[in-house]
Design a protein around this motif. Structure first.
Motif, mmCIF file in Angstrom:
data_model
loop_
_atom_site.group_PDB
_atom_site.id
_atom_site.type_symbol
_atom_site.label_atom_id
_atom_site.label_comp_id
_atom_site.label_asym_id
_atom_site.label_seq_id
_atom_site.Cartn_x
_atom_site.Cartn_y
_atom_site.Cartn_z
ATOM 1 N N ALA A 1 0.828 -1.204 0.000
ATOM 2 C CA ALA A 1 0.000 0.000 0.000
ATOM 3 C C ALA A 1 0.860 1.251 0.000
ATOM 4 C CB ALA A 1 -0.937 -0.001 1.213
ATOM 5 N N ALA A 2 1.958 1.214 0.736
ATOM 6 C CA ALA A 2 2.861 2.361 0.765
ATOM 7 C C ALA A 2 3.463 2.604 -0.610
ATOM 8 C CB ALA A 2 3.966 2.128 1.797
ATOM 9 N N ALA A 3 3.884 1.541 -1.279
ATOM 10 C CA ALA A 3 4.477 1.682 -2.604
ATOM 11 C C ALA A 3 3.472 2.250 -3.601
ATOM 12 C CB ALA A 3 5.002 0.329 -3.085
ATOM 13 N N GLU A 4 2.206 1.861 -3.459
ATOM 14 C CA GLU A 4 1.197 2.285 -4.426
ATOM 15 C C GLU A 4 0.584 3.645 -4.116
ATOM 16 O OE1 GLU A 4 -0.366 -2.118 -5.907
ATOM 17 O OE2 GLU A 4 -1.594 -0.985 -4.474
ATOM 18 N N LEU A 5 0.511 4.017 -2.832
ATOM 19 C CA LEU A 5 -0.260 5.209 -2.464
ATOM 20 C C LEU A 5 0.526 6.256 -1.680
ATOM 21 C CD1 LEU A 5 -3.676 3.621 -1.397
ATOM 22 C CD2 LEU A 5 -3.107 4.720 -3.569
ATOM 23 N N LYS A 6 1.796 5.998 -1.439
ATOM 24 C CA LYS A 6 2.576 6.929 -0.619
ATOM 25 C C LYS A 6 2.548 8.346 -1.175
ATOM 26 C CE LYS A 6 6.905 6.092 -0.679
ATOM 27 N NZ LYS A 6 8.162 5.357 -0.412
ATOM 28 N N ASP A 7 2.763 8.516 -2.451
ATOM 29 C CA ASP A 7 2.786 9.861 -3.047
ATOM 30 C C ASP A 7 1.414 10.525 -2.954
ATOM 31 O OD1 ASP A 7 5.448 9.514 -3.637
ATOM 32 O OD2 ASP A 7 5.093 8.919 -5.722
ATOM 33 N N TRP A 8 0.367 9.738 -3.153
ATOM 34 C CA TRP A 8 -1.005 10.267 -3.064
ATOM 35 C C TRP A 8 -1.301 10.726 -1.646
ATOM 36 C CZ3 TRP A 8 -5.529 7.657 -0.890
ATOM 37 C CH2 TRP A 8 -6.732 8.309 -1.177
ATOM 38 N N LEU A 9 -0.929 9.926 -0.668
ATOM 39 C CA LEU A 9 -1.139 10.312 0.729
ATOM 40 C C LEU A 9 -0.361 11.574 1.075
ATOM 41 C CD1 LEU A 9 -0.926 6.782 2.389
ATOM 42 C CD2 LEU A 9 -2.961 8.228 2.305
ATOM 43 N N ARG A 10 0.855 11.675 0.575
ATOM 44 C CA ARG A 10 1.678 12.848 0.870
ATOM 45 C C ARG A 10 1.059 14.114 0.270
ATOM 46 N NH1 ARG A 10 6.311 10.883 -0.387
ATOM 47 N NH2 ARG A 10 7.007 10.527 1.755
ATOM 48 N N ARG A 11 0.460 13.994 -0.905
ATOM 49 C CA ARG A 11 -0.145 15.161 -1.553
ATOM 50 C C ARG A 11 -1.451 15.578 -0.882
ATOM 51 N NH1 ARG A 11 0.801 12.259 -6.292
ATOM 52 N NH2 ARG A 11 -1.453 11.990 -6.600
ATOM 53 N N HIS A 12 -2.091 14.630 -0.193
ATOM 54 C CA HIS A 12 -3.417 14.912 0.377
ATOM 55 C C HIS A 12 -3.416 14.529 1.848
ATOM 56 C CE1 HIS A 12 -5.016 15.571 -3.673
ATOM 57 N NE2 HIS A 12 -4.333 14.494 -4.025
ATOM 58 N N ALA A 13 -3.070 15.464 2.686
ATOM 59 C CA ALA A 13 -2.969 15.191 4.127
ATOM 60 C C ALA A 13 -4.319 14.927 4.761
ATOM 61 C CB ALA A 13 -2.296 16.379 4.824
ATOM 62 N N ASP A 14 -5.406 15.194 4.036
ATOM 63 C CA ASP A 14 -6.741 15.006 4.610
ATOM 64 C C ASP A 14 -7.327 13.641 4.280
ATOM 65 O OD1 ASP A 14 -6.889 15.665 1.908
ATOM 66 O OD2 ASP A 14 -8.846 16.654 2.099
ATOM 67 N N VAL A 15 -6.621 12.797 3.543
ATOM 68 C CA VAL A 15 -7.134 11.461 3.252
ATOM 69 C C VAL A 15 -6.439 10.439 4.145
ATOM 70 C CG1 VAL A 15 -7.675 12.056 0.868
ATOM 71 C CG2 VAL A 15 -5.497 10.939 1.390
#
Length: 261
Positions: free
Chosen positions: A74-88
């Motif tokens: 999950a980190a490999a797939e979504l880490k960048d997305w999570l970093r861009r969106h602190a509210d998710v």
């Protein structure tokens, strides 16, 4: 029954993959995160459902191995997305033997999620409630900023309320069997009043699972439920499709990932 050794072999062969079930806030229907769901497709193409292999993992070393694999993937797939969106947020189903031993936190740090710890939600079920060590670990996880969720909550069982009184949960997830009771013939089941009272009298966030109809969604909104997931809103999707779903649901974003007015 599937043996833990078969699961380890499937991991080694790359037969496991993740899908993500979007979670939407109510009533505005914005995507606020997703639950990671593990899938197993064998070499012959057959799909093994989680209910067929997860129970055989309980209290075995393989449960930890699989949990760490989920976090790392999950980190490999979504880490960048999570970093861009602190509210998710990202919800992870965690076995009790992992919760209280620092393993989840270590895996999150090792996989590059150190800066996104407050965006993680660890889900445990009533059946999988931790021992004293696990309970202490839940408190420690909260101190680090990780949120805890009690999964598969049935308001027909009084045990849930006792659990909520002694465990540090931030979120409860109402089981799909409860939502199935909301029908045209029974638009307001007896448990709904109790749920509304719980929402008004506590700081708990309530997420409804298994939303299948527009009527169920409307009833949940009227009851004050804060978030929901289910096929009426979105089926489980790949990481790429989750990111696209989030953008469609929440609107265009600028280069920094912030929503534009």
């Amino acid at each position: 029954m599937i043996r833990p050794e078969e699961i380890a072999e499937g991991l080694a062969k790359g037969e496991f993959f993740l899908e993500y079930l979007p979670i939407l806030s109510l009533p505005d229907l914005r995507c606020i995160g997703a639950e990671a769901l593990i899938r197993w497709r064998r070499a012959d193409g057959s799909l093994v459902m989680p209910g067929e292999f997860i129970p055989s993992l309980e209290s075995t070393p393989a449960s930890g191995v699989l949990t760490y694999w989920v976090i790392e993937t999950a980190a490999a797939e979504l880490k960048d997305w999570l970093r861009r969106h602190a509210d998710v947020h990202l919800s992870l189903n965690v076995p009790p033997e992992i919760t209280g031993r620092g393993g989840v936190y270590y895996a999150a740090m090792k996989s590059g999620l150190a800066d996104m710890i407050p965006q993680l939600i660890l889900e445990v079920t009533e059946r999988g409630l931790p021992d004293a060590l696990g309970l202490a670990g839940m408190f420690q996880a909260q101190q680090l900023g990780i949120k805890m969720a009690l999964d598969d909550v049935s308001l027909l069982r009084g045990a849930n309320l006792a659990i909520l009184s002694r465990c540090p949960f931030d979120i409860i997830k109402v089981d799909r069997e409860m939502l199935a009771m909301i029908t045209p013939e029974t638009p307001s089941p007896e448990w709904l009043e109790g749920l509304t009272a719980l929402i008004r009298s506590s700081r708990l966030m309530v997420i409804a699972e298994g939303v299948e109809t527009a009527q169920q969604l409307q009833v949940l909104m009227q009851a004050g439920v804060q978030a929901a997931q289910g096929f009426h809103l979105s089926p489980p999707v790949s990481a790429a499709d989750l990111i696209a779903f989030h953008q469609r649901t929440n609107g265009p974003e600028d280069a920094d990932g912030d929503l534009q007015p």
